[in-house]
Design a protein around this motif. Structure first.
Motif, short mmCIF file in Angstrom:
data_model
loop_
_atom_site.label_atom_id
_atom_site.label_comp_id
_atom_site.label_asym_id
_atom_site.label_seq_id
_atom_site.Cartn_x
_atom_site.Cartn_y
_atom_site.Cartn_z
N ASP A 147 0.82 -1.22 0.00
CA ASP A 147 0.00 0.00 0.00
C ASP A 147 0.85 1.27 0.00
OD1 ASP A 147 -2.21 -1.52 0.03
OD2 ASP A 147 -2.72 -1.20 2.15
N VAL A 148 2.01 1.21 0.66
CA VAL A 148 2.83 2.42 0.75
C VAL A 148 3.95 2.44 -0.29
CG1 VAL A 148 2.33 2.89 3.17
CG2 VAL A 148 4.30 1.45 2.59
N MET A 149 3.96 1.42 -1.17
CA MET A 149 5.01 1.39 -2.19
C MET A 149 4.39 1.35 -3.58
SD MET A 149 8.34 -0.29 -0.71
CE MET A 149 8.23 -1.79 -1.59
N PRO A 150 3.89 2.48 -4.05
CA PRO A 150 3.33 2.48 -5.40
C PRO A 150 4.39 2.16 -6.44
CG PRO A 150 3.54 4.72 -4.56
CD PRO A 150 3.90 3.80 -3.43
N GLU A 151 3.98 1.43 -7.45
CA GLU A 151 4.93 1.09 -8.53
C GLU A 151 5.07 2.26 -9.50
OE1 GLU A 151 5.34 -2.97 -10.40
OE2 GLU A 151 3.28 -3.00 -9.67
N GLY A 152 6.26 2.39 -10.04
CA GLY A 152 6.47 3.42 -11.06
C GLY A 152 7.84 4.05 -10.93
N ASP A 153 8.13 4.92 -11.88
CA ASP A 153 9.40 5.66 -11.87
C ASP A 153 9.09 7.10 -11.46
OD1 ASP A 153 11.78 6.89 -12.28
OD2 ASP A 153 12.14 6.00 -14.27
N PHE A 154 9.44 7.44 -10.23
CA PHE A 154 9.11 8.74 -9.68
C PHE A 154 10.31 9.69 -9.65
CE2 PHE A 154 6.33 5.50 -7.93
CZ PHE A 154 5.09 6.00 -8.30
N ARG A 155 11.37 9.30 -10.34
CA ARG A 155 12.58 10.13 -10.31
C ARG A 155 12.30 11.49 -10.96
NH1 ARG A 155 16.64 5.79 -12.75
NH2 ARG A 155 14.74 5.39 -13.95
N GLU A 156 12.71 12.54 -10.28
CA GLU A 156 12.41 13.91 -10.74
C GLU A 156 13.67 14.49 -11.37
OE1 GLU A 156 9.07 15.59 -7.81
OE2 GLU A 156 10.88 14.99 -6.75
N TRP A 157 13.74 14.32 -12.69
CA TRP A 157 14.98 14.67 -13.40
C TRP A 157 15.31 16.16 -13.28
CZ3 TRP A 157 17.48 10.48 -13.71
CH2 TRP A 157 16.82 9.27 -13.96
N ASP A 158 14.29 17.00 -13.22
CA ASP A 158 14.57 18.44 -13.10
C ASP A 158 15.26 18.75 -11.76
OD1 ASP A 158 13.45 18.84 -15.50
OD2 ASP A 158 11.60 19.79 -14.79
N ALA A 159 14.77 18.10 -10.69
CA ALA A 159 15.36 18.32 -9.37
C ALA A 159 16.80 17.77 -9.34
CB ALA A 159 14.51 17.65 -8.30
N ILE A 160 17.00 16.65 -10.02
CA ILE A 160 18.34 16.04 -10.06
C ILE A 160 19.30 16.94 -10.83
CG2 ILE A 160 19.64 14.03 -10.95
CD1 ILE A 160 16.88 12.44 -10.42
N ASP A 161 18.83 17.44 -11.97
CA ASP A 161 19.67 18.35 -12.78
C ASP A 161 20.00 19.63 -12.01
OD1 ASP A 161 19.55 16.55 -14.85
OD2 ASP A 161 18.00 17.64 -15.97
N ALA A 162 19.00 20.14 -11.29
CA ALA A 162 19.22 21.39 -10.54
C ALA A 162 20.26 21.16 -9.43
CB ALA A 162 17.90 21.88 -9.93
N TRP A 163 20.20 20.00 -8.82
CA TRP A 163 21.15 19.70 -7.74
C TRP A 163 22.57 19.59 -8.31
CZ3 TRP A 163 23.67 15.16 -5.40
CH2 TRP A 163 24.01 15.37 -4.05
N ALA A 164 22.70 18.89 -9.45
CA ALA A 164 24.02 18.75 -10.10
C ALA A 164 24.55 20.14 -10.48
CB ALA A 164 23.91 17.86 -11.33
N SER A 165 23.67 20.97 -10.95
CA SER A 165 24.08 22.31 -11.37
C SER A 165 24.56 23.14 -10.17
CB SER A 165 22.88 22.96 -12.07
OG SER A 165 23.19 24.23 -12.46
N ALA A 166 23.87 22.99 -9.04
CA ALA A 166 24.28 23.72 -7.83
C ALA A 166 25.66 23.24 -7.35
CB ALA A 166 23.23 23.54 -6.73
N ILE A 167 25.92 21.94 -7.51
CA ILE A 167 27.24 21.41 -7.13
C ILE A 167 28.31 22.02 -8.05
CG2 ILE A 167 28.68 19.31 -7.14
CD1 ILE A 167 26.21 17.78 -6.15
N ALA A 168 28.01 22.03 -9.36
CA ALA A 168 28.96 22.62 -10.32
C ALA A 168 29.24 24.07 -9.97
CB ALA A 168 28.41 22.48 -11.74
N ASP A 169 28.18 24.81 -9.61
CA ASP A 169 28.35 26.22 -9.22
C ASP A 169 29.32 26.31 -8.04
OD1 ASP A 169 26.56 27.13 -11.09
OD2 ASP A 169 24.89 27.32 -9.69
N GLU A 170 29.07 25.46 -7.03
CA GLU A 170 29.90 25.54 -5.83
C GLU A 170 31.36 25.17 -6.10
OE1 GLU A 170 29.46 24.34 -1.46
OE2 GLU A 170 27.42 24.33 -2.25
N LEU A 171 31.56 24.33 -7.12
CA LEU A 171 32.93 23.94 -7.47
C LEU A 171 33.56 24.97 -8.42
CD1 LEU A 171 32.44 20.07 -7.90
CD2 LEU A 171 33.59 21.27 -6.01
#
Ligand SMILES: Cc1cc2nc3c(=O)[nH]c(=O)nc-3n(C[C@H](O)[C@H](O)[C@H](O)COP(=O)(O)O)c2cc1C
Length: 179
Positions: free
Chosen positions: A148-172
């Protein structure tokens, strides 16, 4: 500048996130290696580290824990970021009104704060395919209360992932994205 993205993934969802972070950093002109924690061995010769794992029962996978603990001195001495993949579904708050991503933080985020002083920790939504589940996970995953608490599917949020990678690049201090 050389960055190691090291990950532990059982069914591939976290591997996809790690590869996407690697691509994001490469687009910013950084030299990036994306390796399984198991294969990464001794982490030396990199200028920064991004380490991620899938969360199972609120814990990182053993390979990721061993990687961080084995290389704690090196990670503490260099800019390091940690990410975790886990929560399924799209809800932002649970039934009690608590933040879902915050609630899915693995125990290791707390434990590693003093050990490696990460510059950032981030939870990303994961992916789950019931038919792929193997071994003891299968018993847990087939329990009705868990299903019940584990719905099937791909919930990966590519925009959030890209934004995080970009923030790391900024910091470096990486260069602007190439068109
Ligand atoms: C048996 C089992 C236990 C899980 N436990 C958690 C958990 O405690 N916290 C969480 O956020 N996600 C949990 N998940 C969801 C997984 O972390 C998620 O599917 C993740 O994206 C899988 O990544 P991987 O394919 O790289 O292994 C669990 C999944 C299974 C099958």
């Amino acid at each position: 500048m050389k960055v190691l993205v090291a990950y532990a993934s059982k069914y591939g969802a976290t591997e996809g996130i790690a590869r996407r972070i690697g691509e994001g950093l490469r687009k910013r002109g950084l030299e990036v290696a994306v390796l399984r924690c198991k294969e990464a061995g001794e982490a030396s010769g990199f200028d920064a580290y991004v380490v991620g794992s899938a969360a199972y029962a609120f814990n990182w996978r053993k390979d990721a824990r061993k990687f961080v603990e084995r290389n704690a001195d090196e990670l503490a001495a260099k800019p390091t970021w940690l990410f975790s993949s886990g929560p399924l579904g799209t809800e932002t708050v649970d039934d009690e009104g608590n933040d879902v991503l915050k609630g899915a933080e693995p125990k290791q985020f707390g434990e590693y704060r003093d050990l490696v002083h990460p510059r950032g920790t981030q939870v990303f939504r994961g992916a789950y395919d019931h038919d792929k589940i193997r071994g003891p996970d299968r018993i847990v995953a087939w329990m009705p209360a868990i299903r019940d608490v584990m719905p099937e599917g791909d919930f990966r949020e590519w925009d959030a992932i890209d934004a995080w990678a970009s923030a790391i690049a900024d910091e470096l201090g990486a260069s602007a994205a190439r068109p």
